[in-house]
Design a protein around this motif. Structure first.
Motif, PDB file in Angstrom:
ATOM      1  N   ALA A  10       0.816  -1.216   0.000  1.00 45.37           N
ATOM      2  CA  ALA A  10       0.000   0.000   0.000  1.00 45.37           C
ATOM      3  C   ALA A  10       0.846   1.261   0.000  1.00 45.37           C
ATOM      4  O   ALA A  10       0.325   2.365  -0.117  1.00 45.37           O
ATOM      5  CB  ALA A  10      -0.918   0.001   1.225  1.00 45.37           C
ATOM      6  N   GLY A  11       2.159   1.099   0.156  1.00 45.61           N
ATOM      7  CA  GLY A  11       3.023   2.275   0.221  1.00 45.61           C
ATOM      8  C   GLY A  11       2.946   2.941   1.576  1.00 45.61           C
ATOM      9  O   GLY A  11       2.594   2.320   2.587  1.00 45.61           O
ATOM     10  N   VAL A  12       3.230   4.238   1.612  1.00 48.58           N
ATOM     11  CA  VAL A  12       3.348   4.955   2.887  1.00 48.58           C
ATOM     12  C   VAL A  12       2.024   5.523   3.388  1.00 48.58           C
ATOM     13  O   VAL A  12       1.994   6.194   4.413  1.00 48.58           O
ATOM     14  CB  VAL A  12       4.395   6.084   2.774  1.00 48.58           C
ATOM     15  CG1 VAL A  12       5.788   5.511   2.661  1.00 48.58           C
ATOM     16  CG2 VAL A  12       4.095   6.986   1.568  1.00 48.58           C
ATOM     17  N   GLY A  13       0.937   5.265   2.688  1.00 50.73           N
ATOM     18  CA  GLY A  13      -0.370   5.685   3.186  1.00 50.73           C
ATOM     19  C   GLY A  13      -1.082   6.698   2.324  1.00 50.73           C
ATOM     20  O   GLY A  13      -2.273   6.591   2.087  1.00 50.73           O
ATOM     21  N   LEU A  37      10.992  12.556   2.246  1.00 53.95           N
ATOM     22  CA  LEU A  37      10.027  13.614   2.522  1.00 53.95           C
ATOM     23  C   LEU A  37      10.528  14.586   3.582  1.00 53.95           C
ATOM     24  O   LEU A  37      10.059  15.723   3.658  1.00 53.95           O
ATOM     25  CB  LEU A  37       8.693  13.001   2.945  1.00 53.95           C
ATOM     26  CG  LEU A  37       7.962  12.216   1.841  1.00 53.95           C
ATOM     27  CD1 LEU A  37       6.743  11.505   2.411  1.00 53.95           C
ATOM     28  CD2 LEU A  37       7.551  13.135   0.698  1.00 53.95           C
ATOM     29  N   ALA A  38      11.468  14.127   4.398  1.00 53.84           N
ATOM     30  CA  ALA A  38      12.072  14.996   5.400  1.00 53.84           C
ATOM     31  C   ALA A  38      13.312  15.712   4.854  1.00 53.84           C
ATOM     32  O   ALA A  38      13.943  16.489   5.567  1.00 53.84           O
ATOM     33  CB  ALA A  38      12.454  14.184   6.633  1.00 53.84           C
ATOM     34  N   CYS A  92       4.654   9.427   8.293  1.00 56.35           N
ATOM     35  CA  CYS A  92       5.211   9.758   6.972  1.00 56.35           C
ATOM     36  C   CYS A  92       4.116   9.903   5.926  1.00 56.35           C
ATOM     37  O   CYS A  92       3.259   9.022   5.800  1.00 56.35           O
ATOM     38  CB  CYS A  92       6.190   8.665   6.572  1.00 56.35           C
ATOM     39  SG  CYS A  92       6.682   8.665   4.872  1.00 56.35           S
ATOM     40  N   SER A  93       4.097  11.014   5.214  1.00 50.38           N
ATOM     41  CA  SER A  93       3.196  11.334   4.098  1.00 50.38           C
ATOM     42  C   SER A  93       1.774  11.686   4.527  1.00 50.38           C
ATOM     43  O   SER A  93       0.946  12.048   3.706  1.00 50.38           O
ATOM     44  CB  SER A  93       3.148  10.206   3.060  1.00 50.38           C
ATOM     45  OG  SER A  93       2.191   9.212   3.386  1.00 50.38           O
ATOM     46  N   LYS A 108       5.258  14.523  11.141  1.00 46.52           N
ATOM     47  CA  LYS A 108       6.099  15.369  11.997  1.00 46.52           C
ATOM     48  C   LYS A 108       7.554  14.916  11.879  1.00 46.52           C
ATOM     49  O   LYS A 108       7.846  13.732  11.808  1.00 46.52           O
ATOM     50  CB  LYS A 108       5.652  15.278  13.460  1.00 46.52           C
ATOM     51  CG  LYS A 108       4.265  15.856  13.728  1.00 46.52           C
ATOM     52  CD  LYS A 108       3.906  15.742  15.198  1.00 46.52           C
ATOM     53  CE  LYS A 108       2.525  16.312  15.468  1.00 46.52           C
ATOM     54  NZ  LYS A 108       2.164  16.183  16.907  1.00 46.52           N
ATOM     55  N   PHE A 109       8.445  15.888  11.895  1.00 48.36           N
ATOM     56  CA  PHE A 109       9.890  15.636  11.899  1.00 48.36           C
ATOM     57  C   PHE A 109      10.477  16.238  13.167  1.00 48.36           C
ATOM     58  O   PHE A 109      10.173  17.359  13.539  1.00 48.36           O
ATOM     59  CB  PHE A 109      10.568  16.286  10.678  1.00 48.36           C
ATOM     60  CG  PHE A 109       9.979  15.895   9.355  1.00 48.36           C
ATOM     61  CD1 PHE A 109       9.725  14.560   9.062  1.00 48.36           C
ATOM     62  CD2 PHE A 109       9.676  16.850   8.410  1.00 48.36           C
ATOM     63  CE1 PHE A 109       9.190  14.189   7.843  1.00 48.36           C
ATOM     64  CE2 PHE A 109       9.136  16.498   7.188  1.00 48.36           C
ATOM     65  CZ  PHE A 109       8.890  15.156   6.903  1.00 48.36           C
TER      66      PHE A 109
END
Length: 205
Positions: free
Chosen positions: A12-15, A128-129, A197-198, A203-204
């Motif tokens: 499904a990937g990262v959502g 993504l970060a 993530c995504s 949050k980072f």
């Protein structure tokens, strides 16, 4: 004549639906049975036809979950009914999932199946970060591990790898950090923590 069934083990990937593969989206649109994990987003499960049977078999720490043997049985049972079954797993099916147990069960029952890759958070979360896993000057290699069983890992070897990506490591993070420092990792080395993530709540730290 009974329709021939098939099971698709789909990542499904990262959502975020934007990062779902074209192949995965096509399979979801024709699924007759959807068996999906807890981390799969609602927008993905809505891609299936209205008459598709949807079964949530997700596993979450500390909560009641579907035993793996039951999931294996469901896959085989619906295949034998001639159904097109999509087993939707978060991330990529073969990265820290239990896909191999499902594959063995399908092989034992002589079921036709196909593996469909998904984008793993191992790759997507750092990207993504804005964090490169490899860099010409800073990192020539990286390793990935899960924080579920820190006592089983070779910390001496991990401490010597340029970049480390840890999945499901929130609860064991203090232990992981201590083990790395004890194995020679510099205590002042920078780390990043990425949540959701995504997702809108990404949050980072």
């Amino acid at each position: 004549m009974m329709t021939k069934g098939k099971v698709y083990l789909v990542g499904a990937g990262v959502g975020d639906i934007a990062y779902l593969t074209v192949r995965a989206k096509k399979l979801l649109s024709t699924a007759e049975v959807l068996i999906y994990d807890a981390l799969v987003g609602d927008d993905l499960t809505e891609l299936v036809p209205e008459d598709c049977l949807k079964l949530d078999v997700g596993k979450r720490g500390g909560k009641v979950s579907t035993p793996q043997e039951k999931i294996n049985q469901l896959l085989v049972a619906y295949y034998c009914q001639g159904k097109q079954v999509v087993r939707l797993k978060s991330g990529d099916p073969l990265i820290f999932g239990r896909a191999m147990e499902e594959i063995k069960a399908l092989q034992k029952a002589d079921c036709d199946f196909e593996l469909v890759p998904g984008i793993s958070s191992v790759l997507a979360a750092p990207l993504l970060a804005g964090i490169p896993l490899t860099d010409k000057s800073l990192s020539s290699c990286f390793a990935v591990f899960t924080g579920h069983q820190p006592d089983s890992l070779n910390w001496q070897a991990l401490a010597n790898i340029d970049t480390l990506a840890i999945l499901m490591g929130t609860r064991s993070l203090p232990t992981i950090i201590n083990n790395l420092i004890n194995a020679g990792r510099h205590p002042d080395e920078a780390i990043a923590i990425i949540h959701n993530c995504s997702q809108p709540g990404q949050k980072f730290f």
